[in-house]
Design a protein around this motif. Structure first.
Motif, PDB file in Angstrom:
ATOM      1  N   LEU A  36     -12.585   3.020  -1.296  1.00  0.00           N
ATOM      2  CA  LEU A  36     -11.883   4.253  -1.632  1.00  0.00           C
ATOM      3  C   LEU A  36     -11.157   4.798  -0.406  1.00  0.00           C
ATOM      4  CD1 LEU A  36     -14.712   5.971  -3.704  1.00  0.00           C
ATOM      5  CD2 LEU A  36     -12.576   5.070  -4.647  1.00  0.00           C
ATOM      6  N   PHE A  37      -9.969   5.326  -0.637  1.00  0.00           N
ATOM      7  CA  PHE A  37      -9.210   5.951   0.446  1.00  0.00           C
ATOM      8  C   PHE A  37      -8.657   7.283  -0.058  1.00  0.00           C
ATOM      9  CE2 PHE A  37      -6.314   3.319  -1.960  1.00  0.00           C
ATOM     10  CZ  PHE A  37      -5.163   4.075  -2.095  1.00  0.00           C
ATOM     11  N   VAL A  38      -8.194   8.119   0.869  1.00  0.00           N
ATOM     12  CA  VAL A  38      -7.676   9.436   0.513  1.00  0.00           C
ATOM     13  C   VAL A  38      -6.146   9.363   0.473  1.00  0.00           C
ATOM     14  CG1 VAL A  38      -7.554  11.874   1.133  1.00  0.00           C
ATOM     15  CG2 VAL A  38      -9.647  10.570   1.573  1.00  0.00           C
ATOM     16  N   PRO A  39      -5.543   9.535  -0.709  1.00  0.00           N
ATOM     17  CA  PRO A  39      -4.085   9.499  -0.803  1.00  0.00           C
ATOM     18  C   PRO A  39      -3.468  10.800  -0.302  1.00  0.00           C
ATOM     19  CG  PRO A  39      -5.019   9.965  -2.943  1.00  0.00           C
ATOM     20  CD  PRO A  39      -6.186   9.732  -2.019  1.00  0.00           C
ATOM     21  N   ALA A  40      -2.202  10.731   0.108  1.00  0.00           N
ATOM     22  CA  ALA A  40      -1.502  11.909   0.624  1.00  0.00           C
ATOM     23  C   ALA A  40      -0.168  12.070  -0.086  1.00  0.00           C
ATOM     24  CB  ALA A  40      -1.283  11.785   2.130  1.00  0.00           C
ATOM     25  N   MET A  41       0.260  13.306  -0.202  1.00  0.00           N
ATOM     26  CA  MET A  41       1.508  13.615  -0.882  1.00  0.00           C
ATOM     27  C   MET A  41       2.719  13.167  -0.049  1.00  0.00           C
ATOM     28  SD  MET A  41       0.642  15.064  -3.722  1.00  0.00           S
ATOM     29  CE  MET A  41       2.130  15.908  -4.259  1.00  0.00           C
ATOM     30  N   PRO A  42       3.786  12.747  -0.731  1.00  0.00           N
ATOM     31  CA  PRO A  42       5.019  12.434   0.007  1.00  0.00           C
ATOM     32  C   PRO A  42       5.540  13.667   0.740  1.00  0.00           C
ATOM     33  CG  PRO A  42       5.137  11.659  -2.274  1.00  0.00           C
ATOM     34  CD  PRO A  42       3.922  12.536  -2.169  1.00  0.00           C
ATOM     35  N   ARG A  43       6.248  13.423   1.826  1.00  0.00           N
ATOM     36  CA  ARG A  43       6.921  14.469   2.629  1.00  0.00           C
ATOM     37  C   ARG A  43       5.949  15.394   3.346  1.00  0.00           C
ATOM     38  NH1 ARG A  43       9.731  14.072  -2.027  1.00  0.00           N
ATOM     39  NH2 ARG A  43       8.821  15.953  -2.903  1.00  0.00           N
ATOM     40  N   VAL A  61      -0.232   3.658  -4.860  1.00  0.00           N
ATOM     41  CA  VAL A  61      -0.604   4.338  -3.616  1.00  0.00           C
ATOM     42  C   VAL A  61       0.437   5.408  -3.314  1.00  0.00           C
ATOM     43  CG1 VAL A  61      -1.751   2.279  -2.694  1.00  0.00           C
ATOM     44  CG2 VAL A  61       0.640   2.711  -2.132  1.00  0.00           C
ATOM     45  N   THR A  62       0.083   6.309  -2.423  1.00  0.00           N
ATOM     46  CA  THR A  62       1.022   7.320  -1.959  1.00  0.00           C
ATOM     47  C   THR A  62       0.649   7.754  -0.556  1.00  0.00           C
ATOM     48  OG1 THR A  62       1.919   9.547  -2.353  1.00  0.00           O
ATOM     49  CG2 THR A  62      -0.331   9.165  -3.082  1.00  0.00           C
ATOM     50  N   ASP A  63       1.664   8.026   0.257  1.00  0.00           N
ATOM     51  CA  ASP A  63       1.442   8.579   1.586  1.00  0.00           C
ATOM     52  C   ASP A  63       2.687   9.365   2.003  1.00  0.00           C
ATOM     53  OD1 ASP A  63       3.343   6.634   2.469  1.00  0.00           O
ATOM     54  OD2 ASP A  63       1.742   5.197   2.803  1.00  0.00           O
ATOM     55  N   LYS A  64       2.587  10.037   3.126  1.00  0.00           N
ATOM     56  CA  LYS A  64       3.683  10.884   3.592  1.00  0.00           C
ATOM     57  C   LYS A  64       4.938  10.083   3.877  1.00  0.00           C
ATOM     58  CE  LYS A  64       4.916  14.167   7.259  1.00  0.00           C
ATOM     59  NZ  LYS A  64       4.437  14.887   8.469  1.00  0.00           N
ATOM     60  N   GLU A  65       4.771   8.887   4.458  1.00  0.00           N
ATOM     61  CA  GLU A  65       5.914   8.143   4.954  1.00  0.00           C
ATOM     62  C   GLU A  65       6.715   7.466   3.842  1.00  0.00           C
ATOM     63  OE1 GLU A  65       3.151   9.125   7.940  1.00  0.00           O
ATOM     64  OE2 GLU A  65       2.798   7.891   6.163  1.00  0.00           O
ATOM     65  N   GLN A  66       6.008   6.843   2.878  1.00  0.00           N
ATOM     66  CA  GLN A  66       6.709   6.023   1.881  1.00  0.00           C
ATOM     67  C   GLN A  66       6.619   6.562   0.454  1.00  0.00           C
ATOM     68  OE1 GLN A  66       6.312   1.626   2.487  1.00  0.00           O
ATOM     69  NE2 GLN A  66       4.795   2.211   4.031  1.00  0.00           N
ATOM     70  N   GLY A  67       5.809   7.587   0.230  1.00  0.00           N
ATOM     71  CA  GLY A  67       5.750   8.209  -1.084  1.00  0.00           C
ATOM     72  C   GLY A  67       5.041   7.381  -2.136  1.00  0.00           C
ATOM     73  N   TYR A  68       5.307   7.717  -3.400  1.00  0.00           N
ATOM     74  CA  TYR A  68       4.658   7.056  -4.526  1.00  0.00           C
ATOM     75  C   TYR A  68       5.217   5.649  -4.695  1.00  0.00           C
ATOM     76  CZ  TYR A  68       3.793  11.974  -5.791  1.00  0.00           C
ATOM     77  OH  TYR A  68       3.439  13.298  -5.786  1.00  0.00           O
ATOM     78  N   ARG A  69       4.324   4.683  -4.942  1.00  0.00           N
ATOM     79  CA  ARG A  69       4.788   3.313  -5.123  1.00  0.00           C
ATOM     80  C   ARG A  69       3.637   2.430  -5.593  1.00  0.00           C
ATOM     81  NH1 ARG A  69       3.413   4.390  -0.027  1.00  0.00           N
ATOM     82  NH2 ARG A  69       2.389   2.804   1.256  1.00  0.00           N
ATOM     83  N   TYR A  70       3.994   1.244  -6.040  1.00  0.00           N
ATOM     84  CA  TYR A  70       3.024   0.194  -6.320  1.00  0.00           C
ATOM     85  C   TYR A  70       3.174  -0.898  -5.268  1.00  0.00           C
ATOM     86  CZ  TYR A  70       1.895   2.119 -10.906  1.00  0.00           C
ATOM     87  OH  TYR A  70       1.452   2.931 -11.922  1.00  0.00           O
TER      88      TYR A  70
END
Length: 214
Positions: A36-43, A61-70
Motif C-alpha cells: 500500500l502507498f499514499v496517493p497524492a493529488m495532482p498539482r 496511480v496519482t501524484d503531484k508531478e504526473q497526475g492521474y494515470r494508469y
C-alpha cells in the motif's frame, strides 16, 4: 425506497461471508507483493486519506508531478502489479455484462477517518465497460450523483446509501460517469478485518479491445 440513477446497480450481500474471507486473504497476498502507498493529488501534492495499491496488467496511480494515470508498475517498488485474483475475474463475468476482462483492480484501504471526495472514473478509454466495486469490512456511506439531460454533474443532486461488507456496486451504461464518493466510514460495524477498516476493490477496463478482422 431509494431510487438510484440509471445504470447504477447496488447488489447487497452479493458475496457470502466465506467468499469475503477468501477474498481478504487474496488481497493480503496482493499487498505483500505490491505494498500500500499514499496517493497524492495532482498539482497540489495533497495526500489522500486512503492508502492504495493495484493488481492486474495496469494500475491507477496519482501524484503531484504526473497526475492521474494508469501504468504497469508500482510507483514505489517499480515492480509489475500482481495478477487480478480469479475470484474477481469471475465476479466481473457475473455482473459486468461486458465481454472483455478487466485490466485493473484498484485496492483502496480506508481507516475510520478516511473519505473519498466526489469524483468520476474517467481515465479509461472505453466507457462502454462498467466499473465494478466490492466492499469488504466496515460499512461506509456511499454518495452517488444524478445523471441529467446534460450528463453527469456535481450539481445534479446526489443520493447516499450505506454499503456493507459483501455488497457490490456497478456503475455502467448511463451511470458509468456518475460522480461518486465515500462520505464516512462506520467503525466497528464488521469483524471481517482483524484490525477494522474498509477495503474497496474497483475493477476497471482501461483500454479499448482490439478490433479483429472478420
Amino acid at each position: 425506497m431509494l431510487v438510484l440513477p440509471k445504470g447504477v446497480r447496488h447488489m447487497p450481500a452479493y458475496l457470502s461471508r466465506s467468499v469475503q474471507e477468501a477474498l481478504v486473504d487474496e488481497v493480503r497476498s496482493v499487498v505483500q507483493q505490491a505494498p500500500l502507498f499514499v496517493p497524492a493529488m495532482p498539482r497540489t501534492g495533497k495526500e489522500m486519506s486512503v492508502r492504495m495499491t493495484n493488481c492486474g496488467p495496469l494500475g491507477w496511480v496519482t501524484d503531484k508531478e504526473q497526475g492521474y494515470r494508469y501504468q504497469p508498475t508500482h510507483p514505489v517498488t517499480g515492480a509489475p502489479w500482481p495478477p487480478i485474483p480469479n475470484s474477481l475475474l469471475e465476479l466481473w463475468r457475473q455482473v459486468s455484462g461486458y465481454p472483455h476482462p478487466p485490466e485493473a483492480c484498484l485496492v483502496n484501504f480506508y481507516t475510520p477517518e478516511a473519505k473519498m471526495g466526489l469524483h468520476q472514473d474517467r481515465d479509461e478509454a472505453d466507457f462502454s465497460a462498467p466499473v465494478v466495486s466490492v466492499s469488504l469490512g466496515d460499512d461506509c456511506l456511499f454518495r452517488v450523483g444524478q445523471v441529467t439531460r446534460e450528463g453527469a454533474t456535481r450539481e445534479g443532486g446526489t443520493k447516499s446509501f450505506r454499503l456493507k461488507s459483501g455488497d457490490v456496486v456497478v456503475l455502467g451504461g448511463e451511470g458509468r460517469l456518475c460522480f461518486h464518493g465515500v462520505d464516512r466510514i462506520y467503525p466497528s460495524t464488521s469483524a471481517l478485518l482483524k484490525n477494522g477498516g474498509r477495503i474497496n476493490l474497483t475493477l476497471r477496463r482501461v483500454t479499448k479491445p482490439a478490433v479483429t478482422a472478420s
